[in-house]
Design a protein around this motif. Sequence first.
Motif, PDB file in Angstrom:
ATOM      1  N   ARG A 113      72.394   7.717  11.112  1.00 49.14           N
ATOM      2  CA  ARG A 113      71.596   6.524  12.077  1.00 49.14           C
ATOM      3  C   ARG A 113      71.916   6.666  13.369  1.00 49.14           C
ATOM      4  N   GLN A 114      71.005   5.975  14.278  1.00 49.48           N
ATOM      5  CA  GLN A 114      71.124   5.879  15.601  1.00 49.48           C
ATOM      6  C   GLN A 114      71.829   4.614  15.878  1.00 49.48           C
ATOM      7  N   SER A 115      72.559   4.751  16.883  1.00 46.31           N
ATOM      8  CA  SER A 115      73.283   3.557  17.455  1.00 46.31           C
ATOM      9  C   SER A 115      72.264   2.566  17.908  1.00 46.31           C
ATOM     10  N   GLY A 116      72.555   1.282  17.808  1.00 48.08           N
ATOM     11  CA  GLY A 116      71.640   0.145  18.389  1.00 48.08           C
ATOM     12  C   GLY A 116      71.749  -0.992  17.548  1.00 48.08           C
ATOM     13  N   PRO A 117      70.607  -2.019  17.910  1.00 50.11           N
ATOM     14  CA  PRO A 117      70.778  -3.231  17.082  1.00 50.11           C
ATOM     15  C   PRO A 117      70.566  -2.979  15.584  1.00 50.11           C
ATOM     16  N   GLU A 118      71.278  -3.956  14.692  1.00 52.54           N
ATOM     17  CA  GLU A 118      70.986  -3.858  13.375  1.00 52.54           C
ATOM     18  C   GLU A 118      71.559  -4.983  12.694  1.00 52.54           C
ATOM     19  N   SER A 119      70.876  -5.338  11.691  1.00 46.40           N
ATOM     20  CA  SER A 119      71.291  -6.504  10.846  1.00 46.40           C
ATOM     21  C   SER A 119      72.535  -6.261   9.950  1.00 46.40           C
ATOM     22  N   LEU A 120      73.381  -7.166   9.567  1.00 47.05           N
ATOM     23  CA  LEU A 120      74.602  -6.958   8.749  1.00 47.05           C
ATOM     24  C   LEU A 120      74.066  -6.502   7.298  1.00 47.05           C
ATOM     25  N   GLY A 121      72.598  -6.960   6.937  1.00 45.54           N
ATOM     26  CA  GLY A 121      72.153  -6.538   5.857  1.00 45.54           C
ATOM     27  C   GLY A 121      71.741  -5.099   5.772  1.00 45.54           C
ATOM     28  N   GLU A 122      71.272  -4.619   6.697  1.00 47.49           N
ATOM     29  CA  GLU A 122      70.873  -3.229   7.055  1.00 47.49           C
ATOM     30  C   GLU A 122      72.027  -2.377   7.104  1.00 47.49           C
ATOM     31  N   LEU A 123      73.169  -2.732   7.713  1.00 48.71           N
ATOM     32  CA  LEU A 123      74.099  -2.119   7.849  1.00 48.71           C
ATOM     33  C   LEU A 123      74.787  -1.582   6.456  1.00 48.71           C
ATOM     34  N   PHE A 124      74.606  -2.575   5.285  1.00 45.69           N
ATOM     35  CA  PHE A 124      75.254  -2.261   4.146  1.00 45.69           C
ATOM     36  C   PHE A 124      74.344  -1.421   3.082  1.00 45.69           C
ATOM     37  N   GLU A 125      73.126  -1.264   3.696  1.00 48.73           N
ATOM     38  CA  GLU A 125      72.199  -0.377   2.815  1.00 48.73           C
ATOM     39  C   GLU A 125      72.898   1.038   2.609  1.00 48.73           C
ATOM     40  N   GLY A 126      73.419   1.092   1.468  1.00 42.33           N
ATOM     41  CA  GLY A 126      73.890   2.381   0.998  1.00 42.33           C
ATOM     42  C   GLY A 126      75.335   2.962   1.749  1.00 42.33           C
ATOM     43  N   PHE A 127      75.804   2.301   2.491  1.00 38.21           N
ATOM     44  CA  PHE A 127      76.885   2.660   3.120  1.00 38.21           C
ATOM     45  C   PHE A 127      78.329   2.346   2.557  1.00 38.21           C
ATOM     46  N   PHE A 128      79.276   2.894   2.587  1.00 44.46           N
ATOM     47  CA  PHE A 128      80.749   2.521   2.118  1.00 44.46           C
ATOM     48  C   PHE A 128      81.489   2.478   3.228  1.00 44.46           C
ATOM     49  N   PHE A 129      82.285   1.731   3.238  1.00 46.25           N
ATOM     50  CA  PHE A 129      83.498   1.494   4.590  1.00 46.25           C
ATOM     51  C   PHE A 129      85.055   1.975   4.085  1.00 46.25           C
ATOM     52  N   GLU A 130      85.514   2.290   5.055  1.00 43.84           N
ATOM     53  CA  GLU A 130      87.041   2.618   4.884  1.00 43.84           C
ATOM     54  C   GLU A 130      87.906   2.290   6.194  1.00 43.84           C
ATOM     55  N   VAL A 131      89.028   1.268   6.066  1.00 40.10           N
ATOM     56  CA  VAL A 131      89.512   1.089   7.323  1.00 40.10           C
ATOM     57  C   VAL A 131      90.707   2.170   7.477  1.00 40.10           C
ATOM     58  N   PRO A 132      90.793   2.976   8.384  1.00 45.36           N
ATOM     59  CA  PRO A 132      91.684   3.996   8.676  1.00 45.36           C
ATOM     60  C   PRO A 132      92.991   3.374   8.512  1.00 45.36           C
TER      61      PRO A 132
END
Length: 606
Positions: free
Chosen positions: A5-24
Amino acid sequence: MAARRQSGPESLGELFEGFFFEVPEYQRYYSWDREQLEDLWTDLQTLPPEKDHYFGTIILQETSEAANKTPERVMAEEQEKHHIIDGQQRITTISILLQIMLEELGVAVECLDEPEEWRKSITEIEQKWLVDEGLYRLHLQKGDGGFFHEYVVEKKEYIDPDTPSERKLAQAKDFFREQFRVLREETTSEGFVEECQKIRKQISSLELMIHYVGAEDKEKATRIFESENDRGKSLSMLERTKSFLMYMTYRSAEEDDGSYKRTINQVQSSFARIYQHMQSIEDAKRDNLSEDGIQRYHYITYADWGTRDEYQGESLLDNLKSQIRQTHQEDRDQCIALIKDYINSLELAFQNLDRLLNHTDEDVVHDRLRRIYTLGNVARFYPLLILAWEGYEEEPNSIKSLLEIIETAIIRLYAIGGHPSHAKRPRFHRIARDTTSEASIQTWREKISEAVADFEDDDSFRRVLKSQDFYSDQQSKQIRYLLYFYEKHLCEEDGEPDVPDFGAVMGDNYEVEHIWPQTPVRYPIDEEDYDSLIHRLGNLTFVSDEYNKEDLQNKLFDEKQPEFANSSYRLNRDKVADRDEWGEEAITRREDGDLVPFILDRWSLA
């Protein structure tokens, strides 16, 4: 793998579309307090639905192909895992809020006429935000990860939180549960479901500035982190230091000779361990220590500073940055060496303080630590202790000797001497700056003694002890401290093995007793002369619940004498009850002949 994805404005809902997150692992643990939770909840409750709400910057870094293919992180082709470089506190908190909302929503929809559709909707929300096909959307670092999944997401609330960050996760869950239950009580089931829908939409529409960074583009991640942090809990100085050190490593190290990855791994691993030490330090519950405060204590021992202004507030980080940037301009290899040296030294400071605060061996060190913590005013000595612990951890008698002179300093200057807490602080800090960990303990003792003597020598301390307002000028605990060790001295002098328990005498069941009472039923001498004697050290002792305080309250010596004669304590039985009468002569003789000489000798500067 899907295109980035390209950096830029997004909503939080858009961010969670298909993404998984990990805290290093090198990121700080969960740290939001009630203040930040209330701010978030208030925003979600009060912002107009038609108005966008900016939720800050999120920095995400792609993980490598190898990381995405590990068995424990099996993901569909379009589902990519990203490291959260900035924003983990906000994403974690939103996840907790949504988990609690779904739990409460699940109860409420069962009261509706057609709950099946709502159950389906709850499942869809859960899959998008929390767990999809058995895979957790959010993975915290090791210290928090298991607790977050089991206690927060899987609702295994019989698990007790063990660390400060786990307790904060549990507190966040309790906070949001409380808010949603208040909502449920204030409206019907239909109304509550409608409120939850509004909150979910509000969360989904939160506006973010997202920065996507490639797996190997770590310099960009830290450069962005350096320049932007605009929501939630303010970054600590330690976090900003970490970001700066990583950034300068990217700028200074040569990627092709391996120093780049080695140094970055070292910085990240060191900070992971620093945050683990900080968890343990917070658990010790001593002096409300903060990570920034500990970093400052370390800097006092590490840098060649000139005035205390150079390590106060932002000056510390400004000076560190200036030194590293200057070294970078002159010699990049030296810059890498400086970064490594600072990181190693900083980690060692956190490690030493962790071990000191959590020293549980029942030995001479434990006993002396217990004493100085009872007295308080320890904070100004942490730089000294951090440095000395490095050289003498395996030599308990040396640490004991250092703690004894620190105890003397605390008593003479602060606990009994009554000087303000900042008195002599710069002097003790200069001792920490100018003395290496290899210096002999005798050197440490001499420097501390000299600093104390300049402010509170024997003559000055004697005047404090002989003040006619001694009782009024002191706290009960500090007076009992002196009298406890006097009692201990009397027991040891007579070969009595059963010494009173230190913790008991310092506890709530003991109090300072005036031998001649403060408000007598009658005055045995002139009232003005009497009042000049009753608060002197020589007229004070301690008593416990065994002493019938109410019956003897305001009674003169002849009526108290039998109780003192039957006391369990020698300072009452042998040194008070043996007097034929009590008055100015007895008070002065007890003060000048027993108590003051003992105190001056016991807490000597020699």
